[in-house]
Enzyme design. Structure first.
Site, PDB file in Angstrom:
ATOM      1  N   ASP A  43     -25.249 -15.778   0.091  1.00  0.00           N
ATOM      2  CA  ASP A  43     -25.833 -14.918  -0.931  1.00  0.00           C
ATOM      3  C   ASP A  43     -24.750 -14.075  -1.605  1.00  0.00           C
ATOM      4  O   ASP A  43     -23.703 -13.806  -1.011  1.00  0.00           O
ATOM      5  CB  ASP A  43     -26.861 -13.977  -0.309  1.00  0.00           C
ATOM      6  CG  ASP A  43     -28.056 -14.713   0.262  1.00  0.00           C
ATOM      7  OD1 ASP A  43     -28.378 -15.789  -0.270  1.00  0.00           O
ATOM      8  OD2 ASP A  43     -28.649 -14.207   1.224  1.00  0.00           O
ATOM      9  N   TYR A  71     -22.270 -14.805  12.454  1.00  0.00           N
ATOM     10  CA  TYR A  71     -22.359 -13.736  11.461  1.00  0.00           C
ATOM     11  C   TYR A  71     -22.191 -12.373  12.130  1.00  0.00           C
ATOM     12  O   TYR A  71     -22.558 -12.192  13.294  1.00  0.00           O
ATOM     13  CB  TYR A  71     -23.736 -13.732  10.780  1.00  0.00           C
ATOM     14  CG  TYR A  71     -24.076 -14.978  10.004  1.00  0.00           C
ATOM     15  CD1 TYR A  71     -23.832 -15.054   8.630  1.00  0.00           C
ATOM     16  CD2 TYR A  71     -24.675 -16.071  10.636  1.00  0.00           C
ATOM     17  CE1 TYR A  71     -24.163 -16.186   7.916  1.00  0.00           C
ATOM     18  CE2 TYR A  71     -24.997 -17.204   9.920  1.00  0.00           C
ATOM     19  CZ  TYR A  71     -24.746 -17.265   8.556  1.00  0.00           C
ATOM     20  OH  TYR A  71     -25.071 -18.393   7.850  1.00  0.00           O
ATOM     21  N   ASP A  85     -33.477  -7.965   1.860  1.00  0.00           N
ATOM     22  CA  ASP A  85     -32.137  -7.392   1.935  1.00  0.00           C
ATOM     23  C   ASP A  85     -32.045  -6.182   1.018  1.00  0.00           C
ATOM     24  O   ASP A  85     -32.991  -5.846   0.293  1.00  0.00           O
ATOM     25  CB  ASP A  85     -31.051  -8.435   1.624  1.00  0.00           C
ATOM     26  CG  ASP A  85     -31.135  -8.988   0.206  1.00  0.00           C
ATOM     27  OD1 ASP A  85     -31.484  -8.237  -0.717  1.00  0.00           O
ATOM     28  OD2 ASP A  85     -30.840 -10.182   0.017  1.00  0.00           O
ATOM     29  N   ARG A 184     -31.459 -12.570   7.227  1.00  0.00           N
ATOM     30  CA  ARG A 184     -32.410 -11.655   6.585  1.00  0.00           C
ATOM     31  C   ARG A 184     -33.775 -11.703   7.251  1.00  0.00           C
ATOM     32  O   ARG A 184     -34.484 -10.696   7.338  1.00  0.00           O
ATOM     33  CB  ARG A 184     -32.564 -12.010   5.102  1.00  0.00           C
ATOM     34  CG  ARG A 184     -31.420 -11.552   4.237  1.00  0.00           C
ATOM     35  CD  ARG A 184     -31.595 -12.052   2.824  1.00  0.00           C
ATOM     36  NE  ARG A 184     -31.566 -13.506   2.754  1.00  0.00           N
ATOM     37  CZ  ARG A 184     -31.837 -14.221   1.669  1.00  0.00           C
ATOM     38  NH1 ARG A 184     -32.201 -13.607   0.561  1.00  0.00           N
ATOM     39  NH2 ARG A 184     -31.758 -15.529   1.680  1.00  0.00           N
TER      40      ARG A 184
END
Length: 297
Positions: A43, A71, A85, A184
């Site tokens: 993203d 992550y 988000d 997310r």
């Protein structure tokens, strides 16, 4: 920069505010080819590892995309957003009393429930297609998009820090997960379970398959052509078992002919003199080519 081959890979440390397509457009100019792809979208708000393949390297991208990923992220509890988000419009907010009632133990218990194989509903603003159109495009057009849940695997979810204020709780996490997992959605689902709303505030991808930030170059270095690309053979050796071929075997397989069974049940990289000749799979009593990269004389 070394003289650039027509086929290869580069690991990028993507900056915030850029789409993955933006990075590909820059790479096309740097590599001198339009044949550039990436292994897994990031993203615009996210930073970190974006693996690019160019030329013949694009034929290996699907195998990198299918690998697990790691992550570092920050969850915010106390508000939900339309995009799950920080970039989306706020949908709900919790009161200071509701936020104060959430204990660290409750947070740890809810996040622990997400480890292992779980059914996860992707974020509505994902790149998944719905009737031929990306889900995020439908959301931006005002549609209420609810994607079906699918099985993903979260093999690691560690809480690194919990910070509190009157308006929110911030949780730093590190996650290792299968392809198709949405960080997310972890934030969203934690907020739903605790009844205060949740969204993602920061996301950095630190690894894709065997490629991590230690190999990554910045966008600035990409633009300045200050990088050394990985060869197709180097990448194949990093993600597949290797089968070394004799010159006769390389000649046969490069023209699509089968070989005797290999020793690995997984896909094998057929190599000859440091060159990737083909990818092989044991099927029907023989090692058969999945894709051929180079003809051998």
């Amino acid at each position: 920069m070394k003289s650039l081959s027509t086929d290869g890979f580069l690991v990028i440390d993507k900056s915030a505010g850029m789409t993955s397509h933006d990075v590909v457009a820059i790479a096309r100019r740097a590599f001198g080819t339009r044949k550039v792809g990436h292994a897994g979208t990031l993203d615009p708000m996210a930073t970190g590892v974006l693996v690019l393949g160019f030329g013949g390297g694009t034929r290996l991208l699907q195998y990198i995309t299918d690998g697990d990923k790691s992550y570092a992220a920050t969850i915010v509890l106390g508000a939900s957003t339309v995009t799950d988000d920080v970039e989306g419009a706020i949908e709900t907010t919790a009161s200071p009393i509701e936020i104060a009632a959430i204990t660290d133990q409750a947070i740890r218990e809810e996040l622990a429930k997400m480890c292992g194989k779980i059914m996860q509903r992707p974020s509505s603003v994902s790149a998944i297609k719905v009737d031929g159109e990306r889900a995020y495009a439908r959301v931006r057009a005002g549609e209420d998009v609810q994607l079906p849940a699918r099985e993903v695997t979260i093999s690691q979810l560690d809480i690194k820090a919990i910070r509190r204020s009157e308006r929110m709780i911030e949780i730093d996490i590190e996650v290792t997960c299968s392809a198709g997992t949405y960080i997310r959605a972890i934030a969203r689902d934690c907020g739903v379970a605790l009844d205060v709303g949740g969204h993602l505030n920061a996301l950095r991808r630190t690894r894709v398959a065997s490629f991590d930030l230690t190999r990554a170059v910045t966008i600035e270095k990409l633009k300045a052509n200050e990088f050394e690309a990985l060869t197709v053979a180097e990448v194949a050796a990093a993600i597949f078992p290797i089968r070394e071929l004799s010159s006769d075997e390389a000649h046969e397989i490069s023209f699509g002919r089968s070989l005797t069974l290999g020793t690995s049940e997984a896909i094998m990289a057929a190599m000859a003199q440091g060159q990737l000749v083909a990818l092989l799979s044991n099927r029907d009593g023989a090692a058969r080519p999945i894709t051929v990269f180079a003809a051998q004389s």
